[in-house]
Scaffold this motif. Structure first.
Motif, PDB file in Angstrom:
ATOM      1  N   ASP A  39       0.823  -1.213   0.000  1.00 47.66           N
ATOM      2  CA  ASP A  39       0.000   0.000   0.000  1.00 47.66           C
ATOM      3  C   ASP A  39       0.856   1.262   0.000  1.00 47.66           C
ATOM      4  OD1 ASP A  39      -2.260  -1.599   0.001  1.00 47.66           O
ATOM      5  OD2 ASP A  39      -2.705  -1.285   2.132  1.00 47.66           O
ATOM      6  N   ALA A  40       1.902   1.289   0.817  1.00 44.06           N
ATOM      7  CA  ALA A  40       2.771   2.471   0.892  1.00 44.06           C
ATOM      8  C   ALA A  40       3.459   2.737  -0.446  1.00 44.06           C
ATOM      9  CB  ALA A  40       3.795   2.295   2.003  1.00 44.06           C
ATOM     10  N   VAL A  41       3.950   1.686  -1.082  1.00 42.88           N
ATOM     11  CA  VAL A  41       4.622   1.864  -2.371  1.00 42.88           C
ATOM     12  C   VAL A  41       3.616   2.293  -3.431  1.00 42.88           C
ATOM     13  CG1 VAL A  41       5.945   0.721  -4.195  1.00 42.88           C
ATOM     14  CG2 VAL A  41       6.504   0.297  -1.790  1.00 42.88           C
ATOM     15  N   ALA A  42       2.445   1.682  -3.448  1.00 46.70           N
ATOM     16  CA  ALA A  42       1.418   2.058  -4.433  1.00 46.70           C
ATOM     17  C   ALA A  42       1.036   3.529  -4.282  1.00 46.70           C
ATOM     18  CB  ALA A  42       0.196   1.164  -4.285  1.00 46.70           C
ATOM     19  N   ARG A  43       0.951   4.007  -3.053  1.00 41.91           N
ATOM     20  CA  ARG A  43       0.640   5.437  -2.837  1.00 41.91           C
ATOM     21  C   ARG A  43       1.737   6.326  -3.416  1.00 41.91           C
ATOM     22  NH1 ARG A  43      -0.960   3.576   2.196  1.00 41.91           N
ATOM     23  NH2 ARG A  43       0.910   4.410   3.191  1.00 41.91           N
ATOM     24  N   GLN A  44       2.982   5.942  -3.265  1.00 44.09           N
ATOM     25  CA  GLN A  44       4.079   6.736  -3.807  1.00 44.09           C
ATOM     26  C   GLN A  44       4.104   6.703  -5.330  1.00 44.09           C
ATOM     27  OE1 GLN A  44       6.030   8.911  -2.228  1.00 44.09           O
ATOM     28  NE2 GLN A  44       4.789   8.417  -0.448  1.00 44.09           N
ATOM     29  N   ILE A  45       3.783   5.562  -5.909  1.00 41.02           N
ATOM     30  CA  ILE A  45       3.711   5.474  -7.366  1.00 41.02           C
ATOM     31  C   ILE A  45       2.652   6.446  -7.881  1.00 41.02           C
ATOM     32  CG2 ILE A  45       3.027   3.990  -9.296  1.00 41.02           C
ATOM     33  CD1 ILE A  45       4.364   1.648  -7.721  1.00 41.02           C
ATOM     34  N   ALA A  46       1.482   6.438  -7.247  1.00 40.36           N
ATOM     35  CA  ALA A  46       0.398   7.324  -7.659  1.00 40.36           C
ATOM     36  C   ALA A  46       0.756   8.797  -7.429  1.00 40.36           C
ATOM     37  CB  ALA A  46      -0.881   6.969  -6.904  1.00 40.36           C
ATOM     38  N   ALA A  47       1.367   9.102  -6.301  1.00 38.71           N
ATOM     39  CA  ALA A  47       1.675  10.494  -5.964  1.00 38.71           C
ATOM     40  C   ALA A  47       2.741  11.101  -6.874  1.00 38.71           C
ATOM     41  CB  ALA A  47       2.122  10.584  -4.504  1.00 38.71           C
ATOM     42  N   THR A  48       3.691  10.298  -7.319  1.00 35.08           N
ATOM     43  CA  THR A  48       4.791  10.816  -8.123  1.00 35.08           C
ATOM     44  C   THR A  48       4.520  10.747  -9.619  1.00 35.08           C
ATOM     45  OG1 THR A  48       5.892   8.675  -8.192  1.00 35.08           O
ATOM     46  CG2 THR A  48       6.536  10.189  -6.411  1.00 35.08           C
ATOM     47  N   GLY A  49       3.546   9.951 -10.012  1.00 29.37           N
ATOM     48  CA  GLY A  49       3.332   9.734 -11.440  1.00 29.37           C
ATOM     49  C   GLY A  49       4.450   8.915 -12.060  1.00 29.37           C
ATOM     50  N   ALA A  50       5.094   8.094 -11.236  1.00 26.19           N
ATOM     51  CA  ALA A  50       6.192   7.247 -11.724  1.00 26.19           C
ATOM     52  C   ALA A  50       5.694   6.355 -12.850  1.00 26.19           C
ATOM     53  CB  ALA A  50       6.750   6.401 -10.577  1.00 26.19           C
ATOM     54  N   SER A  51       6.599   6.080 -13.785  1.00 29.10           N
ATOM     55  CA  SER A  51       6.228   5.208 -14.901  1.00 29.10           C
ATOM     56  C   SER A  51       7.433   4.368 -15.310  1.00 29.10           C
ATOM     57  CB  SER A  51       5.751   6.037 -16.092  1.00 29.10           C
ATOM     58  OG  SER A  51       6.764   6.915 -16.527  1.00 29.10           O
ATOM     59  N   ALA A  52       7.117   3.288 -16.001  1.00 23.56           N
ATOM     60  CA  ALA A  52       8.162   2.349 -16.442  1.00 23.56           C
ATOM     61  C   ALA A  52       8.970   2.933 -17.572  1.00 23.56           C
ATOM     62  CB  ALA A  52       7.546   1.039 -16.871  1.00 23.56           C
TER      63      ALA A  52
END
Length: 127
Positions: free
Chosen positions: A114-127
């Protein structure tokens, strides 16, 4: 030195090994993925718990938006000093070279994911 407690971990859950001297250059790479730095120690019971739980459902920890690094801080004590570690395992999250936060100790699969998924969403990180 090899990890003898969960010896198959790094074969089954591939992460790039990094040392303190190479970390800054690695984090400076122009990459939009989140970097998770897993700091652990050989024969560390809490580290082994985290590794075993990650191996139960490795697909839950394999985000395309995440790149994993790891370091055995017993072999690289400057990394432990750099991050002011008081215990392991410790997971540090970075995005575009900026530290986002840390997950200290192993919170369990659900809270970690959950913590990592929140950071992915917050940063707009992409592959």
């Amino acid at each position: 030195m090899a990890d003898t407690s969960v010896p198959e971990f790094f074969q089954r859950f591939p992460m790039q090994r990094i040392v303190d001297q190479a970390l800054d250059a690695d984090l400076a790479m122009d990459d939009n993925r989140i970097v998770i730095l897993f700091l652990w120690g050989r024969d560390c019971p809490n580290c082994d718990i985290a590794k075993r739980q990650m191996l139960l459902t490795p697909e839950r920890f394999a985000w395309p938006e995440v790149r994993w690094l790891h370091d055995n801080v017993y072999d690289d004590p400057t990394m432990a000093t750099r991050f002011g570690l008081h215990g392991i395992p410790a997971f540090f999250l970075f995005h575009r070279g900026r530290k986002l936060g840390r997950i200290t100790s192993w919170p369990g699969t659900e809270p970690f994911v959950d913590a990592v998924a929140r950071q992915i969403a917050a940063t707009g990180a992409s592959a």
